[in-house]
Structures are given as structure tokens and as C-alpha cells.
Design a protein around this motif. Structure first.
Motif, PDB file in Angstrom:
ATOM      1  N   UNK A   1      13.929   2.193   4.305  1.00 52.10           N
ATOM      2  CA  UNK A   1      13.355   2.118   2.964  1.00 52.10           C
ATOM      3  C   UNK A   1      13.596   0.736   2.362  1.00 52.10           C
ATOM      4  N   UNK A   2      14.778   0.186   2.599  1.00 53.83           N
ATOM      5  CA  UNK A   2      15.094  -1.152   2.090  1.00 53.83           C
ATOM      6  C   UNK A   2      14.181  -2.204   2.713  1.00 53.83           C
ATOM      7  N   UNK A   3      13.835  -2.019   3.985  1.00 54.92           N
ATOM      8  CA  UNK A   3      12.923  -2.958   4.638  1.00 54.92           C
ATOM      9  C   UNK A   3      11.541  -2.901   3.993  1.00 54.92           C
ATOM     10  N   UNK A   4      11.067  -1.686   3.688  1.00 54.62           N
ATOM     11  CA  UNK A   4       9.783  -1.550   3.012  1.00 54.62           C
ATOM     12  C   UNK A   4       9.830  -2.227   1.643  1.00 54.62           C
ATOM     13  N   UNK A   5      10.934  -2.019   0.920  1.00 55.87           N
ATOM     14  CA  UNK A   5      11.088  -2.642  -0.401  1.00 55.87           C
ATOM     15  C   UNK A   5      11.046  -4.161  -0.288  1.00 55.87           C
ATOM     16  N   UNK A   6      11.728  -4.682   0.724  1.00 57.00           N
ATOM     17  CA  UNK A   6      11.754  -6.132   0.957  1.00 57.00           C
ATOM     18  C   UNK A   6      10.349  -6.640   1.255  1.00 57.00           C
ATOM     19  N   UNK A   7       9.639  -5.951   2.146  1.00 56.42           N
ATOM     20  CA  UNK A   7       8.293  -6.386   2.533  1.00 56.42           C
ATOM     21  C   UNK A   7       7.308  -6.305   1.369  1.00 56.42           C
TER      22      UNK A   7
ATOM     23  N   UNK B   1       0.835  -1.205   0.000  1.00 57.95           N
ATOM     24  CA  UNK B   1       0.000   0.000   0.000  1.00 57.95           C
ATOM     25  C   UNK B   1       0.867   1.250   0.000  1.00 57.95           C
ATOM     26  N   UNK B   2       1.938   1.222   0.769  1.00 53.56           N
ATOM     27  CA  UNK B   2       2.821   2.389   0.857  1.00 53.56           C
ATOM     28  C   UNK B   2       3.543   2.637  -0.457  1.00 53.56           C
ATOM     29  N   UNK B   3       4.057   1.603  -1.079  1.00 50.31           N
ATOM     30  CA  UNK B   3       4.830   1.815  -2.316  1.00 50.31           C
ATOM     31  C   UNK B   3       3.934   2.141  -3.499  1.00 50.31           C
ATOM     32  N   UNK B   4       2.639   1.908  -3.372  1.00 53.36           N
ATOM     33  CA  UNK B   4       1.720   2.245  -4.464  1.00 53.36           C
ATOM     34  C   UNK B   4       1.709   3.749  -4.737  1.00 53.36           C
ATOM     35  N   UNK B   5       2.102   4.540  -3.717  1.00 50.14           N
ATOM     36  CA  UNK B   5       2.132   5.998  -3.890  1.00 50.14           C
ATOM     37  C   UNK B   5       3.352   6.470  -4.674  1.00 50.14           C
ATOM     38  N   UNK B   6       4.310   5.583  -4.930  1.00 54.82           N
ATOM     39  CA  UNK B   6       5.524   5.957  -5.654  1.00 54.82           C
ATOM     40  C   UNK B   6       5.313   5.888  -7.155  1.00 54.82           C
TER      41      UNK B   6
ATOM     42  N   UNK C   1       7.978  -6.782  -1.718  1.00 57.99           N
ATOM     43  CA  UNK C   1       8.336  -7.689  -2.795  1.00 57.99           C
ATOM     44  C   UNK C   1       9.027  -7.032  -3.960  1.00 57.99           C
ATOM     45  N   UNK C   2       9.651  -5.885  -3.726  1.00 58.76           N
ATOM     46  CA  UNK C   2      10.314  -5.153  -4.801  1.00 58.76           C
ATOM     47  C   UNK C   2      11.755  -5.599  -5.020  1.00 58.76           C
TER      48      UNK C   2
ATOM     49  N   UNK D   1      13.868   2.203  -8.399  1.00 60.99           N
ATOM     50  CA  UNK D   1      15.033   2.623  -7.622  1.00 60.99           C
ATOM     51  C   UNK D   1      14.962   2.041  -6.213  1.00 60.99           C
ATOM     52  N   UNK D   2      13.769   2.049  -5.608  1.00 61.63           N
ATOM     53  CA  UNK D   2      13.610   1.512  -4.265  1.00 61.63           C
ATOM     54  C   UNK D   2      13.976   0.033  -4.213  1.00 61.63           C
ATOM     55  N   UNK D   3      13.603  -0.715  -5.231  1.00 56.58           N
ATOM     56  CA  UNK D   3      13.948  -2.125  -5.274  1.00 56.58           C
ATOM     57  C   UNK D   3      15.449  -2.342  -5.275  1.00 56.58           C
ATOM     58  N   UNK D   4      16.168  -1.466  -5.973  1.00 56.77           N
ATOM     59  CA  UNK D   4      17.632  -1.580  -6.019  1.00 56.77           C
ATOM     60  C   UNK D   4      18.265  -1.123  -4.712  1.00 56.77           C
TER      61      UNK D   4
END
Length: 222
Positions: free
Chosen positions: A207-213, A152-157, A215-216, A164-167
Motif C-alpha cells: 500500500x505504501x508503494x502505491x501511495x508513493x507512486x 487511477x487506483x487511489x481515485x477509488x478511495x 504522489x500521496x 491515511x494512505x499517504x501517512x
């Protein structure tokens, strides 16, 4: 070759000497100042503007967590890395929420110290393996609920910010991301800053933790 300029803060002179010796073995790292307490660490950081502030957690006058937060507010281009004998979850959480880009244990391999300083200086993040395992275990405990919230959070990006967040989640520095996506490093830095702002997190580790959670993170992207 430009050296990575480091401020070292620890209230034990022998520890400072040992850490300085380890860092000095890397020709690309230079300790430009040493502090014996947290308040002195902040003052010397303002004076020398180091690339990395390497801080012990338990220090007199001002502890390393508070000193690191002050340094990040005053000098956003200075990366903060915590170096301590204490690996409890409370310290890890407080360090990361305060903007630290690394958390290293004094009992770790000296190579971890150099790798952590280099990663932070290059705009990346670094956790000692022991700390990383603890963070991952915590994530696994509520994985499904966290994954839903993260998506839900990354949907705003924007699509590029998610890429970039995935990397970032894969541990790449700004320079590495720029090469991977054929962008200039300044553009990557802008995307990272925008993503952190939209996600409401203070640093690349969270931010990396959010990306991990969410699935990015591509496990083959590193």
C-alpha cells in the motif's frame, strides 16, 4: 509496560540464540517461543498468538514464506517479518505479496532488527535499507507508467482513506496517524483496512508503494 511478544523461527540454533540476545537487549520485546522449522513456527504461532512472527526464509518442512502466509491467514493480528541472508528480488516480492510487513537481512545492523520488530508490532512496515533501495530502484524503472496506474487506483478511495494512505506511505504507524489526524486508533485501522481492500493489496508495504507512486507521500510527514 506491555511487551511486544515475538515468535522466532530459524533452523540454526546459533542464529536463534544471537537474535534472541539482540531482542532481549530491548526491555520492551520478549521472545515467547522458538521454532526450528516452518511448520513448527505455524503451530507455535497458533498456540502463543505472538504480536510478531520473525521468520527465516529457508527452513525445513515449510519455508518461511509459506509459513508466514499461513500465519497471516490464521492470525491477522500477528505481523510477519522475514529475517534472512537472502536479499534477492524474488524473495522480497514473494514475502511482500504473502503479507509480510517487514524484510530484514541478517547482515544488517542489530538496531534494524529491533526497529523492524517494533514497527511491525505497531502496525507499520519496515524494510532493511538494502532492500528498500532495491525496491525504490525498481519503482524508478517504470515510474511514469506506474504513477498513472497508481493514481487511477487511489481515485477509488475516499478523501480520508487517501489521507491515511499517504501517512502509511510515509511510514507512520496506526497510533502515529491517529495522533496526526486527531482520530481514535480503531478508526485509523478501519481506514487502512478499507484502503487495502479497495487497492487489492495484502499489506501496508505494498500500500505504501502505491501511495508513493500516486504522489500521496509528503516527504515531511514522517
Amino acid at each position: 509496560m506491555t511487551r511486544i511478544r515475538v515468535l522466532l523461527a530459524d533452523d540454526e540454533a546459533m542464529v536463534r540464540a544471537g537474535v534472541r540476545a539482540i531482542l532481549s537487549a530491548d526491555g520492551g520485546i520478549e521472545v515467547v517461543a522458538e521454532a526450528g522449522d516452518g511448520r513448527e513456527a505455524v503451530e507455535l504461532s497458533l498456540l502463543h498468538r505472538p504480536d510478531v512472527a520473525l521468520l527465516d526464509i529457508r527452513m525445513p518442512r515449510l519455508d518461511g514464506l509459506a509459513a508466514g502466509a499461513e500465519i497471516r491467514r490464521a492470525l491477522p493480528d500477528t505481523a510477519v517479518v522475514m529475517l534472512t541472508t537472502f536479499g534477492e528480488d524474488e524473495y522480497v516480492a514473494r514475502a511482500l505479496s504473502g503479507g509480510a510487513q517487514g524484510f530484514l537481512l541478517k547482515a544488517g545492523d542489530p538496531r534494524e532488527l529491533m526497529a523492524g520488530v517494533r514497527a511491525a508490532a505497531e502496525g507499520g512496515a519496515y524494510l532493511s535499507p538494502q532492500v528498500a533501495r532495491r525496491v525504490i530502484n525498481e519503482l524508478e524503472g517504470g515510474r511514469l507508467a506506474r504513477a498513472s496506474a497508481a493514481r487511477t487506483r487511489v481515485a477509488a478511495l475516499t478523501a480520508r482513506e487517501r489521507e491515511v494512505l499517504g501517512l502509511v506511505g510515509a511510514g507512520l504507524s496506526n497510533a502515529q496517524i491517529a495522533r496526526r489526524l486527531h482520530l481514535v486508533e480503531g478508526t485509523v485501522k478501519s481506514h487502512v483496512s478499507a484502503a487495502l481492500g479497495r487497492l487489492g493489496v495484502p499489506n501496508r508495504v505494498l500500500a505504501a508503494i502505491v501511495a508513493y507512486e500516486a504522489g500521496l507521500v509528503d516527504p515531511d510527514a514522517g
